[in-house]
Design an enzyme around this catalytic site. Structure first.
Site, PDB file in Angstrom:
ATOM      1  N   ASP A 120       0.527  38.966  -9.317  1.00  0.00           N
ATOM      2  CA  ASP A 120      -0.572  38.231  -8.599  1.00  0.00           C
ATOM      3  C   ASP A 120      -2.103  38.642  -9.247  1.00  0.00           C
ATOM      4  O   ASP A 120      -2.313  39.742  -9.156  1.00  0.00           O
ATOM      5  CB  ASP A 120      -0.499  38.338  -7.341  1.00  0.00           C
ATOM      6  CG  ASP A 120      -1.434  37.382  -6.532  1.00  0.00           C
ATOM      7  OD1 ASP A 120      -1.498  36.168  -7.033  1.00  0.00           O
ATOM      8  OD2 ASP A 120      -2.166  37.505  -5.685  1.00  0.00           O
ATOM      9  N   ARG A 145       0.815  -1.401  -0.027  1.00  0.00           N
ATOM     10  CA  ARG A 145      -0.025   0.135  -0.016  1.00  0.00           C
ATOM     11  C   ARG A 145       0.833   1.209  -0.086  1.00  0.00           C
ATOM     12  O   ARG A 145       0.645   2.204  -0.818  1.00  0.00           O
ATOM     13  CB  ARG A 145      -0.924   0.180   1.103  1.00  0.00           C
ATOM     14  CG  ARG A 145      -1.943   1.168   1.263  1.00  0.00           C
ATOM     15  CD  ARG A 145      -3.062   1.096   0.245  1.00  0.00           C
ATOM     16  NE  ARG A 145      -2.536   1.820  -0.849  1.00  0.00           N
ATOM     17  CZ  ARG A 145      -3.151   1.491  -2.369  1.00  0.00           C
ATOM     18  NH1 ARG A 145      -3.912   0.385  -2.490  1.00  0.00           N
ATOM     19  NH2 ARG A 145      -2.711   1.987  -3.316  1.00  0.00           N
TER      20      ARG A 145
END
Length: 274
Positions: free
Chosen positions: A213, A95
């Protein structure tokens, strides 16, 4: 990160999953040696198999018979990793090994898609610090495998003045001034700007890089006329695979996207005993 530190992280991940033992596998196992393969159930870009293989080696020596290269493309049905060793070791590590390869291959696949959208330009794709706590080294590794570049790894290796820093200092100029007084020229300084006025003020302080931004493509073009090569240019904010080419404007050095780490879909892989 040094190998011993990587091993330490992988052992910590194993401890989380194994605890005091795999009671199911230990109940079934009777000394069988097996061969196992990790198989792709969809196409993608390989990343993290080197760590997946190491998971099994840390449990007990497991022989890797074949493996895809990091950064190599794969398709549905491809065998990415083939192992030989004790059956209990392979099942105990299954896993974790899959989780690592699925997560990192997902990031590398998404990063590669962004990089390919910018082919023919000089613009580089940057990641951000929007990573899974405790897993940043691995996720930023996957970005590099996918062809992207790492922005700062953490808060200690580069100055990035953002909106809350500007608010705390009372303005962009004061924030830059304080940083320069405190650290001098030891670190590169980048400043996030949200308007042409902030951009002009940042440039007066001779910063190394500016982050535009949430600028529109038209605003970016106007900003580049102001910058005129005085600083490196990063573009950020709501950039997707669908619109990234609109922002691939000559004069931009970097486009950053947090989505290549925080929104990358895991690639579907499975481990099967032969």
């Amino acid at each position: 990160m040094d190998l011993w530190r990587i091993d330490g992280e992988l052992l910590r991940f194993l401890e989380e999953d194994l605890g005091f033992g795999d009671i199911t596998t230990e109940g079934v196992y009777r000394g069988e040696r097996v061969r196992a393969v990790i198989v792709a159930k969809e196409e993608g870009v390989c990343a993290g198999l080197v760590f997946s293989a190491r998971v099994f080696e840390l449990l007990e020596e497991v022989k890797v018979l074949r493996s895809f290269e990091e950064g190599e493309r794969f398709k549905r049905g491809d065998i990415l990793l083939e192992l030989e060793g004790r059956g209990d070791v392979i099942l105990k590590g299954e896993r974790l090994a899959l989780n690592i390869a699925q997560r990192l291959s997902g990031i590398a696949t998404m990063t590669r898609a962004f990089v390919e959208k910018l082919e023919g330009t000089k613009i580089k794709i940057l990641d951000t610090r929007k990573t899974t706590p405790g897993f940043r080294f691995f996720e930023k590794y996957a970005v590099r495998v996918g062809g992207g570049k790492n922005h700062r790894f953490a808060l200690y290796d580069m100055v990035l003045i953002k909106d809350n820093h500007k608010l705390m200092a009372g303005g962009i100029g004061e924030a830059i001034k304080r940083v320069k007084e405190r650290i001098g020229p030891a670190y590169k300084i980048e400043v996030e700007v949200e308007s042409l006025e902030e951009l002009e003020e940042a440039l007066r302080w001779e910063v190394d890089m500016v982050m535009l931004d949430n600028f529109s493509p038209q605003m970016i073009r106007e900003a580049l006329k102001v910058i005129e090569g005085k600083a490196k240019v990063e573009v950020s904010g709501n950039i997707t695979l669908e619109n990234i080419q609109d922002y691939a404007i000559e004069g931009v050095d970097y486009i950053s996207s947090g989505s290549i780490t925080h929104s990358a879909r895991w690639i579907d892989l499975s481990l099967r005993l032969l």
